[in-house]
Each structure stands twice: as C-alpha cells, then as structure tokens.
Scaffold this motif. Structure first.
Motif, PDB file in Angstrom:
ATOM      1  N   ILE A  59       0.847  -1.192   0.000  1.00 59.52           N
ATOM      2  CA  ILE A  59       0.000   0.000   0.000  1.00 59.52           C
ATOM      3  C   ILE A  59       0.885   1.246   0.000  1.00 59.52           C
ATOM      4  CG2 ILE A  59      -0.298  -0.056   2.536  1.00 59.52           C
ATOM      5  CD1 ILE A  59      -3.120   1.077   2.084  1.00 59.52           C
ATOM      6  N   GLU A  60       0.524   2.196  -0.858  1.00 57.47           N
ATOM      7  CA  GLU A  60       1.225   3.486  -0.864  1.00 57.47           C
ATOM      8  C   GLU A  60       0.302   4.545  -0.266  1.00 57.47           C
ATOM      9  OE1 GLU A  60       2.884   5.014  -4.541  1.00 57.47           O
ATOM     10  OE2 GLU A  60       3.630   6.786  -3.484  1.00 57.47           O
ATOM     11  N   LEU A  61       0.823   5.236   0.741  1.00 50.78           N
ATOM     12  CA  LEU A  61       0.043   6.257   1.445  1.00 50.78           C
ATOM     13  C   LEU A  61       0.341   7.623   0.824  1.00 50.78           C
ATOM     14  CD1 LEU A  61       0.851   5.054   5.095  1.00 50.78           C
ATOM     15  CD2 LEU A  61      -1.098   4.395   3.654  1.00 50.78           C
ATOM     16  N   GLY A  62      -0.642   8.177   0.121  1.00 55.62           N
ATOM     17  CA  GLY A  62      -0.413   9.440  -0.578  1.00 55.62           C
ATOM     18  C   GLY A  62       0.262   9.157  -1.907  1.00 55.62           C
ATOM     19  N   CYS A  63      -0.459   8.431  -2.777  1.00 57.54           N
ATOM     20  CA  CYS A  63       0.170   7.892  -4.000  1.00 57.54           C
ATOM     21  C   CYS A  63       0.284   8.918  -5.115  1.00 57.54           C
ATOM     22  CB  CYS A  63      -0.609   6.684  -4.496  1.00 57.54           C
ATOM     23  SG  CYS A  63      -2.288   7.107  -5.036  1.00 57.54           S
ATOM     24  N   GLY A  64      -0.377  10.073  -4.979  1.00 60.93           N
ATOM     25  CA  GLY A  64      -0.321  11.064  -6.051  1.00 60.93           C
ATOM     26  C   GLY A  64      -0.780  10.455  -7.366  1.00 60.93           C
ATOM     27  N   ILE A  79       0.776  -6.749  -5.335  1.00 63.14           N
ATOM     28  CA  ILE A  79      -0.669  -6.500  -5.379  1.00 63.14           C
ATOM     29  C   ILE A  79      -0.844  -5.152  -4.687  1.00 63.14           C
ATOM     30  CG2 ILE A  79      -2.935  -7.328  -4.658  1.00 63.14           C
ATOM     31  CD1 ILE A  79      -1.478 -10.138  -4.437  1.00 63.14           C
ATOM     32  N   GLY A  80      -1.191  -4.141  -5.460  1.00 65.32           N
ATOM     33  CA  GLY A  80      -1.028  -2.780  -4.954  1.00 65.32           C
ATOM     34  C   GLY A  80      -2.307  -2.029  -4.675  1.00 65.32           C
ATOM     35  N   THR A  81      -2.240  -1.195  -3.659  1.00 64.58           N
ATOM     36  CA  THR A  81      -3.274  -0.194  -3.395  1.00 64.58           C
ATOM     37  C   THR A  81      -2.576   1.146  -3.279  1.00 64.58           C
ATOM     38  OG1 THR A  81      -4.598  -1.762  -2.109  1.00 64.58           O
ATOM     39  CG2 THR A  81      -5.091   0.574  -1.808  1.00 64.58           C
ATOM     40  N   GLY A  82      -3.056   2.111  -4.059  1.00 57.80           N
ATOM     41  CA  GLY A  82      -2.564   3.476  -3.907  1.00 57.80           C
ATOM     42  C   GLY A  82      -3.694   4.297  -3.334  1.00 57.80           C
ATOM     43  N   ASP A  84      -5.054   8.060  -1.748  1.00 59.96           N
ATOM     44  CA  ASP A  84      -4.763   9.495  -1.687  1.00 59.96           C
ATOM     45  C   ASP A  84      -6.050  10.222  -1.312  1.00 59.96           C
ATOM     46  OD1 ASP A  84      -2.228  11.261  -3.039  1.00 59.96           O
ATOM     47  OD2 ASP A  84      -4.098  12.338  -2.599  1.00 59.96           O
ATOM     48  N   VAL A  85      -5.883  11.263  -0.511  1.00 59.92           N
ATOM     49  CA  VAL A  85      -7.042  12.013  -0.029  1.00 59.92           C
ATOM     50  C   VAL A  85      -7.579  12.967  -1.098  1.00 59.92           C
ATOM     51  CG1 VAL A  85      -5.791  13.981   0.970  1.00 59.92           C
ATOM     52  CG2 VAL A  85      -7.879  13.151   2.080  1.00 59.92           C
ATOM     53  N   ALA A  86      -6.769  13.296  -2.097  1.00 63.35           N
ATOM     54  CA  ALA A  86      -7.205  14.254  -3.118  1.00 63.35           C
ATOM     55  C   ALA A  86      -7.843  13.522  -4.288  1.00 63.35           C
ATOM     56  CB  ALA A  86      -6.026  15.097  -3.589  1.00 63.35           C
ATOM     57  N   TRP A  87      -9.102  13.863  -4.541  1.00 59.53           N
ATOM     58  CA  TRP A  87      -9.852  13.229  -5.626  1.00 59.53           C
ATOM     59  C   TRP A  87      -9.109  13.362  -6.955  1.00 59.53           C
ATOM     60  CZ3 TRP A  87     -11.858  15.712  -9.943  1.00 59.53           C
ATOM     61  CH2 TRP A  87     -12.748  14.968 -10.711  1.00 59.53           C
ATOM     62  N   GLY A  88      -8.573  14.539  -7.205  1.00 58.10           N
ATOM     63  CA  GLY A  88      -7.893  14.792  -8.479  1.00 58.10           C
ATOM     64  C   GLY A  88      -6.658  13.920  -8.644  1.00 58.10           C
ATOM     65  N   GLN A  89      -5.945  13.667  -7.544  1.00 57.73           N
ATOM     66  CA  GLN A  89      -4.763  12.800  -7.634  1.00 57.73           C
ATOM     67  C   GLN A  89      -5.176  11.380  -8.024  1.00 57.73           C
ATOM     68  OE1 GLN A  89      -2.159  14.413  -7.917  1.00 57.73           O
ATOM     69  NE2 GLN A  89      -0.985  14.613  -6.031  1.00 57.73           N
ATOM     70  N   VAL A  90      -6.247  10.916  -7.420  1.00 59.52           N
ATOM     71  CA  VAL A  90      -6.684   9.545  -7.726  1.00 59.52           C
ATOM     72  C   VAL A  90      -7.199   9.466  -9.163  1.00 59.52           C
ATOM     73  CG1 VAL A  90      -8.323   7.731  -7.070  1.00 59.52           C
ATOM     74  CG2 VAL A  90      -7.067   8.983  -5.308  1.00 59.52           C
ATOM     75  N   VAL A 127       6.216   8.070  -0.213  1.00 56.55           N
ATOM     76  CA  VAL A 127       7.317   8.838  -0.812  1.00 56.55           C
ATOM     77  C   VAL A 127       6.869  10.293  -0.862  1.00 56.55           C
ATOM     78  CG1 VAL A 127       8.787   9.156  -2.838  1.00 56.55           C
ATOM     79  CG2 VAL A 127       8.059   6.852  -2.176  1.00 56.55           C
ATOM     80  N   PHE A 128       7.351  11.083   0.061  1.00 59.20           N
ATOM     81  CA  PHE A 128       6.896  12.477   0.203  1.00 59.20           C
ATOM     82  C   PHE A 128       5.374  12.515   0.218  1.00 59.20           C
ATOM     83  CE2 PHE A 128      11.107  12.837  -1.701  1.00 59.20           C
ATOM     84  CZ  PHE A 128      11.706  13.651  -0.757  1.00 59.20           C
ATOM     85  N   GLY A 129       4.769  11.442   0.743  1.00 57.37           N
ATOM     86  CA  GLY A 129       3.320  11.330   0.757  1.00 57.37           C
ATOM     87  C   GLY A 129       2.775  11.690   2.126  1.00 57.37           C
ATOM     88  N   VAL A 130       2.028  10.747   2.698  1.00 52.52           N
ATOM     89  CA  VAL A 130       1.310  11.047   3.934  1.00 52.52           C
ATOM     90  C   VAL A 130       2.250  11.251   5.128  1.00 52.52           C
ATOM     91  CG1 VAL A 130      -0.276   9.986   5.579  1.00 52.52           C
ATOM     92  CG2 VAL A 130      -0.770   9.910   3.146  1.00 52.52           C
ATOM     93  N   VAL A 131       3.358  10.524   5.136  1.00 48.96           N
ATOM     94  CA  VAL A 131       4.284  10.677   6.269  1.00 48.96           C
ATOM     95  C   VAL A 131       4.849  12.102   6.230  1.00 48.96           C
ATOM     96  CG1 VAL A 131       6.429   9.884   7.334  1.00 48.96           C
ATOM     97  CG2 VAL A 131       4.853   8.219   6.320  1.00 48.96           C
ATOM     98  N   GLY A 132       4.585  12.842   7.286  1.00 51.93           N
ATOM     99  CA  GLY A 132       4.978  14.247   7.338  1.00 51.93           C
ATOM    100  C   GLY A 132       3.795  15.182   7.157  1.00 51.93           C
TER     101      GLY A 132
END
Ligand SMILES: C[S@@+](CC[C@H](N)C(=O)[O-])C[C@H]1O[C@@H](n2cnc3c(N)ncnc32)[C@H](O)[C@@H]1O
Length: 232
Positions: A59-64, A79-82, A84-90, A127-132
């Motif tokens: 799982i990627e947190l904040g996948c952009g 087997i991936g899940t990306g 992201d809180v931003a609709w536009g990014q998804v 990666v420069f995603g949710v962490v921070g």
C-alpha cells in the motif's frame, strides 16, 4: 465535479491535482522503469529497498499520480493499493495506470483508511506522501497495527537537516506552502521531527528501524531522509 475539502493539505493537493488533470492528456502513461524515492529521478535507491514484493500486499500512502505503485505492480508483481485524499490525484492515477491488473486506487484519508482496514499489508510506504502530513505517531501506530508479521514500513521525507527546516517533536504541525502549477501558493501543514525524532516515533510503535538513508543533493547537502522499519 465540485468537492468541498476542509483539511488544508487535502485542499492544497486537490487544487494542485485539478490543475495537473486539466493540463495532462487522457492517455495512460508508460510504466516507470524505476521506483523513485527522491525528487531527482534516477537518484537514490530503487524498489529493492522494500524487499521481495512479488505477490505481496503493498500500500502506498499518498500515492499522487500513482507512478511508484504502478511500477511495483507492473515490474515487481506486487498486489497494490494506492490511496490518496485528493480526488484529483486519484483521477490522475486511475487515468495513468488504472488499467493494470492487481492495482487499486482509492480516495481516502490515510489514517481513516488504516483505522478501518480489514486485512494486513506486507508493505506500507510513502514517498513524500502522507508521512509528514498527518500526526506521525498516530499514523505509525496504525501502520504497525495493520502490518503483517515481518511486514515493512518505508518512507521518504524532506530531510530535517535541509536548510530552512526547523525540526520539532513532531506533534504540532508547522505552516508551509505548496506551489501550484499556476505559480500560486497553497497553505499546507507539515510535521517536521528531527532525524532521531523520526526514528524514535517509529520505534515507539514497536516497529524496528532496519535502515536509515541520508540522501544528499549534488552539492552534498542533506535532501531526503529514507527510513525502513520492520514488524517482528
Ligand atoms: C507530495 S505528494 C506525493 C505524491 C507521490 N507520493 C509522489 O511521490 O509523487 C503528497 C500526496 O499526499 C496526499 N495526502 C496528503 N494528505 C493525505 C492524507 N491525510 N491521506 C492520504 N493522502 C494524503 C496528497 O493529496 C498528495 O497527493
């Protein structure tokens, strides 16, 4: 579509991604041939930092826009899940890589999603995603709960020793700004623990830090901090 967003970080990336979405073409993207952990393509470690991901739940947190998780699924069999809180990014991620089997993109806040997750993950990374961008201890605790035994957490953040950063305990967000594609600035909130602070926050949740990489820029100044940790 109009979306009302109250979290300043979500609002900033929503605005950012909508500008990108309008500027980008509708075609899927080629799968990146490398995982990028830094902001300089080709620099730093690759996907191998995560260990063996073939057939594993990643799982990627904040996948952009989804580049890294698409690489892990298409080139390494994850087997991936990306998420992201931003609709536009998804939307961007789905447009780019939504056709890949074994890859799901979802619009959600990371902490909420982890709180209600129904199955464990083998690898959880940012990666420069949710962490921070969310309270680190709360996030790491949720990650630790949701990792399978021997599961891996990995994250890349702006190096706390980079000029202009003012590290703190990591419990109070600092105001910062995000430059939008049109040049305007959007307000965001960022957590900036020190290097040791990051490691301490990870270990407080029971995970064991396994590697710490200080990646420097071309002039030798610290630029990216990458941390990996493992569950017992
Ligand atoms: C700097 S971008 C990084 C995107 C991607 N990881 C990359 O390397 O291109 C940060 C991402 O985190 C997302 N984000 C911020 N807060 C979030 C939250 N609470 N839950 C999920 N995603 C979040 C933003 O929408 C944005 O897409």
């Amino acid at each position: 579509m109009s979306v009302v967003v109250t979290d300043p970080n979500a609002a900033a990336w929503q605005a950012h991604s909508l500008q990108r979405l309008n500027a980008e073409g509708p075609e899927p993207r080629e799968i990146p041939n490398r995982m990028e952990w830094t902001r300089t393509p080709g620099q730093g470690p690759r996907a191998e930092l995560l260990g063996h991901v073939d057939g594993r739940m990643v799982i990627e947190l904040g996948c952009g826009a989804g580049h890294n998780i698409a690489h892990l699924v298409a080139m390494h069999g994850a087997i991936g899940t990306g998420l992201d809180v931003a609709w536009g990014q998804v939307q961007r991620a789905r447009r780019n890589y939504g056709h890949l089997r074994g890859l799901l993109f979802t619009i959600t806040d990371a902490c909420t999603s982890l709180e209600y997750a129904r199955r464990p993950f083998d690898v959880c990374y940012s990666v420069f995603g949710v962490v921070g961008l969310v309270p680190p201890l709360e996030l790491f605790s949720l990650v630790a709960e949701n990792l399978a035994p021997r599961g891996v957490l990995a994250f890349a953040v702006i190096h706390p020793d980079l000029a202009g950063q003012t590290p703190d305990a990591g419990d109070t967000p600092q105001p910062d700004s995000l430059q939008l594609p049109d040049g305007k600035q959007a307000r965001i909130l960022r957590y900036v623990p020190s290097r040791d602070g990051w490691l301490g926050l990870v270990e407080k949740t029971g995970l064991t830090v396994t590697d710490v990489l200080d990646i420097a820029d071309s002039e030798g100044a610290p630029e990216t901090l990458i941390v990996t940790a493992r569950k017992a």
